[in-house]
Design an enzyme around this catalytic site. Structure first.
Site, PDB file in Angstrom:
ATOM      1  N   SER A 137       0.830  -1.203   0.000  1.00 12.71           N
ATOM      2  CA  SER A 137       0.000   0.000   0.000  1.00 12.71           C
ATOM      3  C   SER A 137       0.864   1.251   0.000  1.00 12.71           C
ATOM      4  O   SER A 137       2.069   1.195   0.222  1.00 12.71           O
ATOM      5  CB  SER A 137      -0.890   0.015   1.239  1.00 12.71           C
ATOM      6  N   LYS A 138       0.188   2.362  -0.223  1.00  8.55           N
ATOM      7  CA  LYS A 138       0.879   3.643  -0.226  1.00  8.55           C
ATOM      8  C   LYS A 138       1.535   3.873   1.139  1.00  8.55           C
ATOM      9  O   LYS A 138       2.614   4.437   1.243  1.00  8.55           O
ATOM     10  CB  LYS A 138      -0.136   4.743  -0.516  1.00  8.55           C
TER      11      LYS A 138
END
Ligand code: GLU
Length: 504
Positions: A261-262
């Site tokens: 994920s970011k």
């Protein structure tokens, strides 16, 4: 003729997992002599983000992933943006309704929410499906006449897919083999809304059919939707031309558990987006591979190997080689762990493949930015000598600055360790040697290392490292005599004189 599509929704910047999906589609299309299509799936207007479509196009272009047809270049199957195809979907929803494959549903959001709560209270999860649809407000439970009356009165509705009760639906997946699910477990997904917009599922199937897509290569997160998609092909009578499916494994966090994920990127200091992204709403800036100085070839090579392997232990592959070697049967079923070290390794390898000329041009930019001018030959010599020490262009200045400016400070630790009280005598000797012997490698080497250091039983490391401190400011750098020959006699002498003055 193979026809594949990359079909992103413009809901934000493209995650590198999405980039990998585009890449695999591209490799497959090119290898098969087929066509690669870019279709924008923007039917969910609530998630539309301005600039996202342009970002996707720019990112794929930077990486060298090219399209034969698409929203940005047109083509014989256009338009390629679903919002521009809006008028086309209604007739397909109508066809399913007429054939009993779909029904109208009138349940208000509050009613659905209440149902969900009711189920939750019993520790169950509500699903709108063949088991529950009779308790809800739809054309099956109310009857078609009542449904038509409500529609005529302007009541909002959605069209839902009507799964047959208790049939097994098998998806043939090129990576996973047969995946079978029973229709009792599948929810009657919304296909169309009374605002005239189809949902992803309907638009995706209709468009893949109309665009004559032969292979759907996409992320694993779409596998649960695949039985619905297979059923839609059946319902439309298109099963004989249904595309083949390949669901790609997830890109995992470096630790291996969960989707990359970011937040992992922020936490561990690597980008998860190809290009820097400025969020139009929050103003937040997310870093990109391009802006961090990664070369597109390195990003492509790294991503290609996250989930696929060529069957040998070859790791470095150009786009052309990837096209030649790519094989869907070598895509892994298991998630692929992202590794920052590996990303940097690829970057370093591809940086080494740049020509001295190219590295010199990057270096010149850094030098000019600091108000210094340097001639072309000199830049190229420095580039050739220093390239192997560089991974990112941002390191160029720090690594090469002493070729352009004399040190003003000397690393304290290095000085304490190497610069003994007698060092000014040896450094003066260096100056004498430079002033007397021919200014070339062998002559300087012989005079300094053999005739002076060895003949006087001096500590080579101490003297040479002190010389390096004088010229560079610290004890790192390329071969010392080559360095002296590069920066020149007068400049070297000036630096050694200054060091004697400052350090002794
Ligand atoms: N629009 C979908 C997405 O954003 C496409 C999924 C598919 O390829 O079918 O991922």
């Amino acid at each position: 003729m193979v026809r594949v599509r990359f079909a992103p929704s413009p809901t934000g910047p493209l995650h590198i997992g999405g980039v990998r999906t585009a890449l695999y589609n591209y490799l497959f299309a090119r290898q098969q002599g087929g066509k690669m299509i870019l279709r924008i799936e923007d039917t969910d207007q609530t998630r539309f983000v301005p600039g996202a479509e342009q970002y996707i196009i720019e990112a794929l272009d930077w990486l060298g992933i090219q399209f034969d047809e698409g929203v940005h270049i047109g083509g014989p199957f256009g338009p390629y943006r679903q919002s521009d195809r809006k008028a086309l979907y209604r007739q397909y929803a109508d066809q399913l309704l007429a054939d009993g494959w779909a029904y109208y549903a009138f349940d208000r959001p509050e009613a659905l929410e209440a149902k969900r709560k009711e189920y939750e209270a019993q520790k169950k999860t509500f699903q709108y499906d063949c088991n529950t649809r009779s308790q809800m407000e739809n054309s099956l439970s109310l009857g078609m006449e009542e449904a038509q009356r409500r529609i005529d009165a302007g009541e909002p509705y959605v069209v839902r897919f009507r799964f047959p009760e208790n049939i097994d639906i098998t998806v043939h997946d090129l990576i996973r083999g047969d995946v079978t699910m029973n229709s009792r477990l599948l929810d009657d997904k919304v296909l169309f809304k009374s605002d005239g917009m189809p949902t992803y599922h309907l638009a995706n199937i209709v468009d893949d059919h109309l665009m004559e897509i032969t292979h759907v290569i996409r992320g694993e997160e779409w596998l649960p939707s695949a039985p619905l998609h297979v059923m839609l092909y059946r319902a439309f009578g298109w099963e004989s031309t249904m595309p083949q499916f390949a669901h790609l494994p997830l890109l995992l966090k470096p630790e291996g558990n969960g989707k990359l994920s970011k937040r992992d990127g922020d936490r561990l200091g690597f980008p998860v987006f190809p290009l820097e992204w400025h969020d139009p709403k929050s103003g937040e800036v997310s870093s990109g591979y391009r802006e961090q100085g990664y070369l597109p070839q390195a990003v492509v090579n790294m991503l290609a190997l996250l989930g696929w392997h060529p069957g040998t232990d070859q790791e470095l592959m150009s786009m052309d080689e990837l096209i030649r070697l790519f094989d869907i049967s070598h895509i892994s079923k298991n998630g692929a762990k992202f590794s920052l070290d590996k990303a940097k390794w690829f970057q370093h390898e591809y940086f080494q493949q740049l020509s001295d000329e190219q590295v010199a041009a990057l270096l010149e930019k850094e030098v000019l930015e600091r108000g210094i001018t340097a001639n072309h030959d000199y830049l190229q010599r420095v580039a050739a000598m220093m390239k192997e020490r560089i991974t990112f262009p941002s390191e160029l200045w720090d690594t090469c600055s002493y070729f352009f400016v004399a040190p003003t400070e000397y690393n304290e630790k290095d000085v304490a360790k190497r610069w003994t009280p007698d060092m000014h005598i040896h450094m003066q000797k260096v100056i004498d040697i430079l002033n007397t012997v021919p200014f070339e490698h062998d002559a300087i080497h012989h005079a300094l290392l053999d005739e002076y250091i060895a003949a006087n039983s001096l500590n080579t490391g101490k003297v040479m490292n002190s010389l390096r401190i004088a010229v560079v400011g610290r004890t790192v750098g390329p071969d010392m005599i080559t360095l002296i020959l590069t920066i020149g006699k007068q400049e070297t002498i000036r630096r050694v004189e200054r060091a004697i003055e400052k350090l002794s």
